[in-house]
Write a protein that holds these residues in place. Structure first.
Motif, PDB file in Angstrom:
ATOM      1  N   ALA A   1      19.098 -35.457  26.351  1.00 36.15           N
ATOM      2  CA  ALA A   1      19.558 -34.153  26.817  1.00 36.15           C
ATOM      3  C   ALA A   1      18.937 -33.778  28.156  1.00 36.15           C
ATOM      4  CB  ALA A   1      19.219 -33.086  25.779  1.00 36.15           C
ATOM      5  N   LYS A   2      19.564 -32.838  28.827  1.00 34.17           N
ATOM      6  CA  LYS A   2      19.047 -32.390  30.121  1.00 34.17           C
ATOM      7  C   LYS A   2      17.684 -31.730  29.951  1.00 34.17           C
ATOM      8  CE  LYS A   2      21.831 -28.139  29.887  1.00 34.17           C
ATOM      9  NZ  LYS A   2      22.925 -27.380  30.540  1.00 34.17           N
ATOM     10  N   GLN A   3      16.883 -31.832  30.975  1.00 30.92           N
ATOM     11  CA  GLN A   3      15.487 -31.417  30.933  1.00 30.92           C
ATOM     12  C   GLN A   3      15.318 -29.932  30.626  1.00 30.92           C
ATOM     13  OE1 GLN A   3      13.188 -31.810  34.625  1.00 30.92           O
ATOM     14  NE2 GLN A   3      11.798 -33.153  33.507  1.00 30.92           N
ATOM     15  N   SER A   4      16.260 -29.106  31.044  1.00 29.23           N
ATOM     16  CA  SER A   4      16.117 -27.651  30.877  1.00 29.23           C
ATOM     17  C   SER A   4      16.035 -27.237  29.411  1.00 29.23           C
ATOM     18  CB  SER A   4      17.281 -26.924  31.559  1.00 29.23           C
ATOM     19  OG  SER A   4      18.526 -27.334  31.010  1.00 29.23           O
ATOM     20  N   LEU A   5      16.660 -28.009  28.514  1.00 34.20           N
ATOM     21  CA  LEU A   5      16.604 -27.660  27.092  1.00 34.20           C
ATOM     22  C   LEU A   5      15.180 -27.726  26.547  1.00 34.20           C
ATOM     23  CD1 LEU A   5      19.747 -29.415  25.550  1.00 34.20           C
ATOM     24  CD2 LEU A   5      19.436 -26.995  26.046  1.00 34.20           C
TER      25      LEU A   5
ATOM     26  N   PHE B   1      11.515 -23.801  20.592  1.00 39.89           N
ATOM     27  CA  PHE B   1      12.505 -24.834  20.296  1.00 39.89           C
ATOM     28  C   PHE B   1      12.288 -26.048  21.195  1.00 39.89           C
ATOM     29  CE2 PHE B   1      16.645 -26.869  20.941  1.00 39.89           C
ATOM     30  CZ  PHE B   1      17.009 -27.120  19.634  1.00 39.89           C
ATOM     31  N   GLY B   2      12.064 -25.806  22.492  1.00 43.42           N
ATOM     32  CA  GLY B   2      11.843 -26.907  23.416  1.00 43.42           C
ATOM     33  C   GLY B   2      10.580 -27.683  23.096  1.00 43.42           C
ATOM     34  N   HIS B   3       9.536 -26.974  22.677  1.00 38.81           N
ATOM     35  CA  HIS B   3       8.297 -27.639  22.280  1.00 38.81           C
ATOM     36  C   HIS B   3       8.521 -28.515  21.042  1.00 38.81           C
ATOM     37  CE1 HIS B   3       6.593 -24.463  24.860  1.00 38.81           C
ATOM     38  NE2 HIS B   3       5.617 -25.325  25.061  1.00 38.81           N
ATOM     39  N   ALA B   4       9.369 -28.021  20.130  1.00 42.37           N
ATOM     40  CA  ALA B   4       9.685 -28.803  18.931  1.00 42.37           C
ATOM     41  C   ALA B   4      10.474 -30.063  19.309  1.00 42.37           C
ATOM     42  CB  ALA B   4      10.481 -27.954  17.941  1.00 42.37           C
ATOM     43  N   MET B   5      11.370 -29.939  20.291  1.00 37.20           N
ATOM     44  CA  MET B   5      12.129 -31.105  20.759  1.00 37.20           C
ATOM     45  C   MET B   5      11.183 -32.160  21.335  1.00 37.20           C
ATOM     46  SD  MET B   5      15.622 -30.696  20.578  1.00 37.20           S
ATOM     47  CE  MET B   5      16.454 -31.332  22.030  1.00 37.20           C
ATOM     48  N   LYS B   6      10.200 -31.712  22.095  1.00 33.59           N
ATOM     49  CA  LYS B   6       9.215 -32.640  22.667  1.00 33.59           C
ATOM     50  C   LYS B   6       8.405 -33.300  21.562  1.00 33.59           C
ATOM     51  CE  LYS B   6       8.556 -30.281  27.111  1.00 33.59           C
ATOM     52  NZ  LYS B   6       7.584 -29.527  27.952  1.00 33.59           N
ATOM     53  N   ALA B   7       7.969 -32.498  20.589  1.00 32.92           N
ATOM     54  CA  ALA B   7       7.154 -33.029  19.496  1.00 32.92           C
ATOM     55  C   ALA B   7       7.912 -34.078  18.696  1.00 32.92           C
ATOM     56  CB  ALA B   7       6.694 -31.887  18.585  1.00 32.92           C
ATOM     57  N   ALA B   8       9.235 -33.915  18.619  1.00 34.54           N
ATOM     58  CA  ALA B   8      10.063 -34.856  17.862  1.00 34.54           C
ATOM     59  C   ALA B   8      10.493 -36.067  18.691  1.00 34.54           C
ATOM     60  CB  ALA B   8      11.296 -34.135  17.327  1.00 34.54           C
TER      61      ALA B   8
END
Length: 235
Positions: free
Chosen positions: A91-95, A101-108
């Protein structure tokens, strides 16, 4: 109206809880549990009438998912219905800058793509290849963004084709009809009880294409998904 009120009363606490668990535990098992259950709860609370046909897919296979993109509601739908494949959004970096939510995406370990920095983008593509080698299924939105007019699919971008061909795994096209009506682009209020259909098409063997054939692969994939999408909308 009552269901809509219940949905929004529950949405933020449910999202906050699963996001914080993913961030705090910082391991893939916890992250996948959070994604699956967050998707399940959001889909349940929406009250949408959902028909999903994933019979073309093998739960034991690693795929490169190619999915049309209509709505933010696509995200919980995919987390729930595609959870057997432990997929990773490309996905694009802005998400990834969205609070919590964005921190959770990074953690996953979902994969951000920096579209403004070519050198960084190449490193991001390698992350997708590595994820596929580890048994995770990268998930690409070939249109590149949400479709504001879901009468037909938008033109596919070649960047997603490069990722798919570099990963060298079976490519699984998945189509969704209905999320745009449930939560149109630019709107914040979900239309609870909407009818949504999800269908996996027959996977594509990428061995017939090389990176030099990425434009042909893009055109062939677009033609295949366009035809199936039109048929779904007319059923």
């Amino acid at each position: 109206m009552l269901r809509k009120i219940i949905f929004y009363i529950c949405f933020f606490p449910v999202t906050g809880f699963f996001s914080m668990v993913a961030v705090c535990f910082k391991n893939q098992k916890a992250a996948h549990w959070c994604e699956r259950n967050w998707g399940r709860w959001i889909v349940f609370l929406s009250g949408c009438d959902i028909e999903a046909d994933l019979s073309e897919l093998d739960p034991e296979q690693t795929y490169i998912f190619m999915v049309n993109h209509q709505s933010f509601f696509d995200i919980p739908l995919l987390f729930w219905y595609l959870h057997p494949w432990h997929f990773k959004f490309v996905a694009k970096q802005s998400l990834f800058k969205i609070p919590v939510f964005g921190h959770a995406m990074k953690a996953a370990n979902h994969i951000s793509i920096d579209r403004q920095n070519r050198r960084k983008a190449m490193k991001d593509i390698q992350k997708a290849v590595d994820a596929a080698e580890e048994g995770n299924s990268p998930l690409i939105f070939p249109e590149g963004t949400r479709n504001p007019d879901p009468v037909s699919l938008m033109p596919f971008r070649v960047g997603g084709m490069i990722i798919a061909l570099k990963c060298n795994k079976p490519i699984a096209p998945v189509l969704m009809v209905g999320p745009a009506e449930a939560l149109p682009k630019g709107k914040l209020i979900l239309k609870t009880g909407s009818k949504i259909r999800i269908k996996a098409l027959k996977p594509i063997d990428p061995s017939g294409y090389s990176l030099k054939d990425r434009e042909k692969f893009k055109d062939d994939l677009q033609k295949m998904m366009d035809k199936a999408y039109a048929e779904m909308r007319n059923e």
